[in-house]
Design a protein around this motif. Structure first.
Motif, PDB file in Angstrom:
ATOM      1  N   THR A   1      12.739   4.414  -6.146  1.00  0.00           N
ATOM      2  CA  THR A   1      13.104   5.122  -4.919  1.00  0.00           C
ATOM      3  C   THR A   1      13.787   4.191  -3.935  1.00  0.00           C
ATOM      4  O   THR A   1      14.811   4.547  -3.329  1.00  0.00           O
TER       5      THR A   1
ATOM      6  N   GLN B   1       7.628   6.899   3.215  1.00  0.00           N
ATOM      7  CA  GLN B   1       8.120   6.740   1.845  1.00  0.00           C
ATOM      8  C   GLN B   1       9.614   6.423   1.844  1.00  0.00           C
ATOM      9  O   GLN B   1      10.451   7.168   1.338  1.00  0.00           O
TER      10      GLN B   1
ATOM     11  N   SER C   1       4.741   8.557  -3.927  1.00  0.00           N
ATOM     12  CA  SER C   1       5.833   7.950  -4.687  1.00  0.00           C
ATOM     13  C   SER C   1       6.035   8.674  -6.013  1.00  0.00           C
ATOM     14  O   SER C   1       7.166   8.936  -6.428  1.00  0.00           O
TER      15      SER C   1
END
Length: 558
Positions: free
Chosen positions: A57, A368, A386
């Motif tokens: 990510t 996040q 996540s």
């Protein structure tokens, strides 16, 4: 802001000469857009090549941020080349820009990977993106002004519409070269060749485009409006002070920014870039399918720019642009929901049938979003979020008692997460992998697909949604070049119009994929990122409706 309707421009270039001006200007701009869009279309591959030291990510967000970084420097290029264009001439300024743009793109194709040289790799890539953004900041304004100052007064919208198509041709060319390279390398060397090294070919291909661009631009002469102004000794000696230091001009700059350019940046980059991020990252659509849909939409858009530019010559710039931005405002959320239903119906069904919820102590949860790769995301809440973010699954947050480990509820099933803070890296990694595996199993049992199923895709329906986005984007973008040129006087036109254009497209538009994805990663809902472009578009609708004057009959020689 009274309108000036007397047209006393130098005799416009007619026939073949006008066609040559339009063709050379649009072709050069097309090649520069190609250079810029190759990067945006290869974000996923670039994140793996230059940010392999980050988690999935974080690497993807960093690549999107780097895509936006090129846009961040566009206003600086607009100021530098705008001053050159207003003092020295239009031709010289946008000849230099194409050299800078093409050179930086070719160099990206030979940069070493993170695995080879470490942190030097993304630093060099950032430098090349800055050069690209700087160059493009001076390109668009020069090309649009050059064509408008050559065109007949009753055909400015149509003529500059061809400059707008350059973005479509550039994006189409980028997607086509990427697709053909993927297919060719896949057959010759296997499916991993493109991601390993084949992605460099579209960047290196730019060397040939650069040579053609330079050749075509060297054939051009100065625009008649600028030449006449210089001959009369009326050129500006201080474009910055005149454009931004005088309130009558500064308020027009601010009007151009908030009325047209806020929406232009938000609408265009959502319709042609964030939609790719959404389909790839959240809907898990195969890249080849995304390329096919985008190429079809881009091909249609090439016609739309000229058609809506022509229409603005007939009924005015304002109503056409207002239609485009209002249509997109209404289409943002319904359109992206429909994309989910047409491209990954299993995801839409699973979300409705078995919604995901993260139950955690809010103090245990981090944002996040980690573009620099320093956050570990090892709390029980972070590990759970996540896993869901990487799976492209929307979730809602529910507060738990302080200190309680996070739980992931998928439908009726509950999956406990674990805390890995303070543990050795290998142990923490093993815990994260274990939790993520259990969450993926839970998602699979609830019907969440790992990837979009091509057999269930409604591609005509998805294309229909994208066609609405295309109509909105082209109706807004088609007349913008003519309107911006008409808003400002010749002596400061390059400087004054380039800055709001590149703030809107660079700072608002260029950061749409980055900001929208970051919002989704923070909030958990895959549609929440749309609030970013929605807000800017809404501001533009109001300002355009009540404050923007009609410009189509204004003189370009004031």
């Amino acid at each position: 802001m009274a309108e000036i309707t007397a047209e006393a421009a130098p005799a416009p270039t007619e026939g073949a000469s006008l066609r040559t001006v339009v063709a050379a200007s649009a072709a050069g701009t097309t090649f520069e857009w190609y250079d810029f869009f190759v990067f945006g279309s290869l974000t996923q591959v670039i994140s793996k090549t230059f940010f392999s030291g980050l988690n999935e990510t974080a690497g993807y967000v960093a690549a999107l941020a780097l895509f936006g970084a090129g846009f961040a420097f566009r206003p600086i290029g607009a100021l530098v080349f705008g001053r050159i264009g207003d003092r020295v001439g239009r031709k010289g300024a946008f000849l230099v820009t194409v050299v800078l743009m093409g050179g930086a793109t070719v160099l990206i194709g030979v940069l070493p990977s993170y695995a080879a040289v470490g942190v030097i790799s993304p630093i060099l890539l950032l430098l090349m993106r800055i050069v690209q953004g700087f160059a493009l900041g001076g390109e668009y304004g020069g090309a649009a002004i050059y064509v408008a100052e050559h065109a007949p007064a009753n055909a400015r919208g149509r003529s500059t519409g061809w400059i707008q198509t350059s973005a479509a041709f550039g994006l189409f060319g980028a997607l086509l070269v990427i697709l053909l390279t993927r297919l060719a390398l896949g057959k010759l060397f296997g499916p991993t060749a493109f991601d390993a090294w084949g992605w460099r070919i579209p960047f290196l291909f730019s060397a040939g485009l650069l040579a053609v661009s330079i050749y075509m631009r060297l054939k051009l002469s100065e625009s008649p409006a600028f030449a006449a102004m210089k001959a009369e000794g009326k050129g500006s000696t201080a474009p910055y002070a005149e454009a931004f230091g005088q309130w009558k001009n500064l308020k027009t700059v601010l009007l151009a920014l908030t009325s047209m350019m806020f929406a232009q940046g938000a609408v265009w980059y959502t319709a042609f870039f964030y939609v790719q991020t959404f389909m790839e990252k959240f809907l898990k659509v195969d890249p080849a399918t995304i390329n096919g849909l985008m190429m079809a939409a881009t091909a249609v858009s090439a016609v739309g720019y000229v058609v809506f530019g022509w229409l603005s010559d007939k009924i005015g710039r304002k109503p056409v642009m207002l239609f485009g931005m209002t249509l997109m405002l209404l289409a943002y959320f319904p359109g992206f929901h429909l994309l989910t239903q047409t491209l990954n119906p299993a995801l839409a069904e699973a979300t409705a049938r078995s919604p995901a919820t993260v139950i955690a102590d809010p103090a245990d949860c981090s944002l996040q979003f980690d573009p620099v790769g320093k956050a570990s995301f090892t709390s029980s809440c972070d590990i759970a979020k996540s896993a869901l973010a990487n799976a492209g699954v929307s979730y809602v947050n529910q507060a738990a008692a302080p200190g309680q480990p996070a739980l992931v509820r998928v439908g009726m099933a509950t999956i406990p997460s674990l805390d890995a803070r303070g543990l050795p890296k290998d142990v923490a990694k093993a815990i994260k992998t274990s939790v993520e595996g259990k969450i993926k199993e839970g998602l699979a049992r609830a019907g969440y697909p790992a990837k979009a199923d091509p057999r269930r895709m409604n591609l005509p329906g998805a294309f229909g949604v994208m066609l609405i986005f295309v109509i909105a984007a082209t109706a807004l973008f088609g007349p913008i070049a003519a309107c911006l040129v008409e808003l400002f006087p010749t002596r400061i036109r390059y400087t004054a119009m380039s800055l709001p254009y590149h703030i809107g497209t660079g700072w608002v538009g260029g950061f749409v994929p980055f900001t929208a994805f970051a919002i989704v990663a923070a909030v958990g809902n895959i549609y929440s990122g749309l609030w970013y472009p929605f807000a800017f578009t809404a501001v533009s609708v109001v300002v355009t409706l009540f404050l923007l004057p009609e410009t189509k009959d204004r003189s370009l020689t004031r």
